[in-house]
Scaffold this motif. Structure first.
Motif, short mmCIF file in Angstrom:
data_model
loop_
_atom_site.label_atom_id
_atom_site.label_comp_id
_atom_site.label_asym_id
_atom_site.label_seq_id
_atom_site.Cartn_x
_atom_site.Cartn_y
_atom_site.Cartn_z
N VAL A 81 11.06 108.60 -72.74
CA VAL A 81 10.24 109.82 -72.79
C VAL A 81 9.27 109.78 -73.97
O VAL A 81 8.36 110.60 -74.05
CB VAL A 81 11.12 111.09 -72.88
N GLU A 82 9.47 108.83 -74.89
CA GLU A 82 8.57 108.74 -76.03
C GLU A 82 7.57 107.59 -75.89
O GLU A 82 6.91 107.18 -76.85
CB GLU A 82 9.39 108.62 -77.33
N ALA A 83 7.40 107.08 -74.64
CA ALA A 83 6.53 105.92 -74.39
C ALA A 83 5.09 106.16 -74.84
O ALA A 83 4.45 105.25 -75.37
CB ALA A 83 6.57 105.56 -72.91
N GLY A 111 13.23 117.55 -87.66
CA GLY A 111 14.10 118.00 -86.57
C GLY A 111 14.20 117.01 -85.43
O GLY A 111 14.63 117.34 -84.33
N HIS A 112 13.82 115.75 -85.66
CA HIS A 112 13.85 114.78 -84.57
C HIS A 112 14.34 113.41 -85.05
O HIS A 112 15.44 113.01 -84.70
CB HIS A 112 12.45 114.69 -83.95
N GLY A 113 13.56 112.70 -85.89
CA GLY A 113 14.00 111.38 -86.32
C GLY A 113 12.90 110.63 -87.03
O GLY A 113 11.92 111.23 -87.49
N ASP A 144 9.98 100.92 -84.24
CA ASP A 144 11.41 101.22 -84.11
C ASP A 144 11.60 102.72 -84.33
O ASP A 144 11.03 103.27 -85.27
CB ASP A 144 12.22 100.46 -85.18
N HIS A 145 12.39 103.32 -83.47
CA HIS A 145 12.61 104.77 -83.62
C HIS A 145 14.09 105.10 -83.48
O HIS A 145 14.75 104.68 -82.54
CB HIS A 145 11.81 105.51 -82.53
N THR A 146 14.60 105.86 -84.47
CA THR A 146 16.01 106.29 -84.41
C THR A 146 16.12 107.77 -84.81
O THR A 146 15.18 108.34 -85.34
CB THR A 146 16.91 105.49 -85.38
N HIS A 147 17.29 108.33 -84.53
CA HIS A 147 17.59 109.69 -84.98
C HIS A 147 18.60 109.59 -86.12
O HIS A 147 19.68 110.16 -86.07
CB HIS A 147 18.17 110.52 -83.82
N ALA A 148 18.26 108.80 -87.13
CA ALA A 148 19.20 108.47 -88.22
C ALA A 148 19.82 109.71 -88.86
O ALA A 148 19.11 110.65 -89.23
CB ALA A 148 18.47 107.65 -89.27
ZN LIG Z 1 13.61 110.48 -80.39
#
Ligand SMILES: [Zn+2]
Length: 702
Positions: free
Chosen positions: A122-124, A197-199, A136-140
């Protein structure tokens, strides 16, 4: 956290996927490194991408964006888990001020480079709009902990330094993609962007750089949190903490009641039931016994992405009352309040947002229970487990956040928008569920041939199946046959001695702790003994009665409190025998015990109808099993029968085939099909007997 990047390992990935571009092999490698770290991503959360120049079918070179497929687990991702998108046409969407969700989805799908690849993350769009090659994407956790503070944005800027940007929350999809690339365009030297509030997103021109920047920024946040929380303990223990009770029994009763109260009727009038997952770590128990426990439940998700799994609010049960009626009343009231609040908030969202969402069921997915821990619900077993993993994690992170300051919940509107975002809901989509999905079936005598056939058909119909037996060896064997065919996700095995009531009772508690309760009970454990009445040893007779009659009685009796607490009806399908109507000489112990079990089952049908529990019987005949799991009964009876008729094993099977009207060999799967028929409640039937014998006139039920 430390970088786990290893050049040797990286080369292995490149070699393993040598038919693919080198950068895609490396993309898989560092994605798995991120996915293996639970403090970064959980269950399909987070996503990664790489932009690669490739030739199309005409030999023309163009840029392809490989981005993670939606819902795919980074920790186990393969190259096929990435979807290739034509970069240029997708990037052109930047020029639009906005785009409808359905059109965004359409644009992404029509620009896939391979028909069979999964739906893109969904974040394409953000991955496409931003220029860096590797993202690189995370919700650390550590980033979310800092971001959740009242001065979160300033704190993050201070801790992460000048090469990381901090942006306010934007809904994922086009708004986030627009905000991200506009900011990056003005600040191209940035190594990372945090979205409140996301990552966090980190960038690099190669796989290692993007990954190690993630590690470096997350480590900065972790180090800060460690310094701030050292020696601190969160919360004040409740003075009125409930006394420790029998944990196994409390969990079983709670699971049964919660599961039953949350089940809802579908349009067909049948119940849709949840699976239950229980977590009882010391951190959870401690968190459940605080003055602040209720706040932990009401302060919302860590990142809106979690809402489809756990809903934004949890339910808190402050005491697991020992009295069933009191506990049921308490759960009913808590759920009533929860549902009313959910429905009210939903209606307000629909009204103010002018959206036409279709409301999901209003039940919570996570319960925090004083002194016991978490109970979570899911319409599939995996969904219940995911909710539990996220729940466990959320408690840990909130405790950290509270220890450094104050945890500020994410704005509720954002979470609602995410819970009902069509692209999020798609992650929960299942093709038409099989008829017994969500139901828990228990098959006693699960180590035998008929037990195997019944379990196999129940699994195929979507139920979760617990096989129980007194014989560990045969139980393990049947478990491995079933697991080989259906996977282990919906199968449990448990040792049980049906001749002892306490053993059955304990088994049912254990099952409730593992899965939530029981909906389909198949008393199938049985033994045989061959002797004429004149020669029948009274002890042997008693033994057969003990298993076949007392065992069936114990199993039915112990299930009644479970059905009562759940309050959602259920099915008992007793494996009886053709011999009840048509007994054979030298088979007195077996026939008499089965006749007794038959009668007690009919009595149960009379008594349990008021609970919505149906009791029916199947009468199989001459089920031999196969070489892998042969019938124990026929191993005992067969040799004598063969001798008296002068037949070999194949001849004996043929003899029984010829004996019935339809001239068929009866299989264990046939018996299983009959159990599924009764359990699927397609007819309003109770107290009935269905012969599974190919047609034996003398055994016609009457
Ligand atoms: Zn995300």
């Amino acid at each position: 956290m430390k970088s786990l990047f290893n050049e040797k390992e990286a080369k292995k990935f490149v070699a393993q996927y040598r038919n693919l571009p080198v950068d895609l092999g490396l993309r898989v490698y560092t994605s798995r490194l991120l996915g293996g770290e639970v403090s970064l991503v959980l269950h399909g959360g987070g996503n990664t991408s790489v932009k690669i120049k490739m030739k199309n079918i005409f030999g023309e070179e163009r840029d392809v964006l490989f981005v993670k497929g939606s819902g795919i687990d980074l920790g186990r991702i393969e190259p096929s888990g990435f979807v290739g998108l034509e970069l240029e046409p997708v990037r052109q969407l930047k020029s639009l001020p906005s785009i409808a969700d359905a059109e965004m989805e359409n644009q992404l799908l029509i620009h896939k480079t391979a028909y069979a690849s999964p739906d893109p993350s969904v974040e394409a769009l953000l991955h496409a709009f931003l220029p860096p090659r590797f993202i690189d994407h995370t919700h650390a956790d550590s980033i979310l902990v800092l971001g959740s503070q009242a001065n979160g944005a300033d704190l993050l800027r201070e801790v992460l330094g000048p090469k990381a940007s901090v942006l306010p929350y934007s809904p994922p999809g086009m708004p986030l993609a627009q905000a991200g690339w506009k900011h990056y365009g003005q600040n191209p030297e940035r190594e990372a962007i945090v979205v409140m509030g996301h990552g966090i997103f980190t960038f690099g021109e190669d796989a290692r750089t993007a990954y190690e920047r993630m590690v470096s920024y997350v480590s900065k946040a972790e180090a800060f949190i460690n310094r701030k929380t050292r020696g601190k303990k969160f919360g004040s223990p409740r003075a009125d903490a409930p006394p420790l009770q029998d944990k196994v029994s409390s969990i079983a009763r709670l699971a049964q009641m919660i599961r039953g109260t949350c089940a809802f009727r579908e349009e067909t009038g049948k119940f849709r039931r949840f699976f239950v997952e229980v977590r009882s770590t010391s951190e959870l128990i401690e968190a459940s016994l605080l003055l602040e426990s209720k706040t932990l439940c009401s302060s919302g998700v860590l990142t809106p992405d979690h809402a489809i799994r756990t809903k934004n609010q949890w339910a808190y049960i402050d005491r697991a009352e020992e009295d069933d009626a009191l506990l049921k009343e308490k759960i009913k009231n808590i759920l009533q309040d929860y549902r009313q609040a959910y429905d009210r908030a939903f209606a307000a969202q629909v009204q103010t947002g002018h959206v036409d969402w279709k409301k999901l069921d209003s039940n919570p997915r996570v319960f925090l229970i004083a002194g016991l821990g978490l109970i979570t619900l899911g319409l599939t077993r995996q969904a219940a487990r995911i909710a539990a993993d996220i729940g466990e994690h959320t408690v840990h992170v909130k405790i950290l956040a509270h220890s450094i300051g104050n945890y500020e919940p994410i704005l509720e509107d954002h979470v609602w928008a995410m819970e009902y975002w069509s692209l999020q809901q798609k992650k929960l989509d299942h093709p038409l569920p099989p008829p017994l999905q969500g139901q828990v079936a228990v098959v006693t005598g699960g180590g035998g041939a008929i037990g195997l056939g019944i379990a196999d058909r129940l699994l195929k119909a979507g139920a979760a199946v617990v096989i129980s037996d007194i014989d560990k060896k045969t139980l393990d064997k049947v478990f491995s046959v079933l697991a080989g065919k259906h996977g282990e996700d919906r199968i449990e095995k448990i040792l049980c001695d049906v001749t002892r009531y306490e053993s059955v009772e304990k088994t049912f508690m254990e099952i409730s702790g593992r899965l939530g309760g029981i909906d389909i009970l198949v008393p199938n454990a049985g033994v045989a003994h061959v002797a004429k009445v004149e020669d029948l040893d009274p002890d042997k007779f008693r033994q057969v009665i003990n298993v076949n009659l007392i065992g069936t009685f114990n199993t039915i009796k112990a299930s009644i409190p479970v059905f009562r607490r759940q309050g959602t009806g259920g099915n008992i399908v007793v494996v009886s025998s053709k011999n009840v109507f048509d007994p054979g000489a030298s088979f007195g112990a077996y026939s008499a015990s089965k006749a007794g079990a038959h009668q007690i089952s009919k009595i149960a049908a009379l008594e349990l109808a008021e609970l919505g529990v149906r009791v029916n019987l199947v009468n199989p005949d001459a089920v031999f099993g196969d070489d892998e799991v042969p019938s124990k009964l026929w191993e005992l009876v067969g040799p004598e029968r063969m001798k008296s008729r002068g037949l070999d094993p194949e001849g004996l099977k043929e003899y029984y085939r010829q004996r019935n009207l339809l001239k068929v060999r009866v299989t264990a799967e046939h018996v299983g099909n009959a159990v599924v028929f009764f359990a699927s409640e397609e007819t309003p039937t109770t107290g009935a007997t269905l012969p599974i014998d190919g047609g034996i006139p003398a055994a016609f039920p009457r």
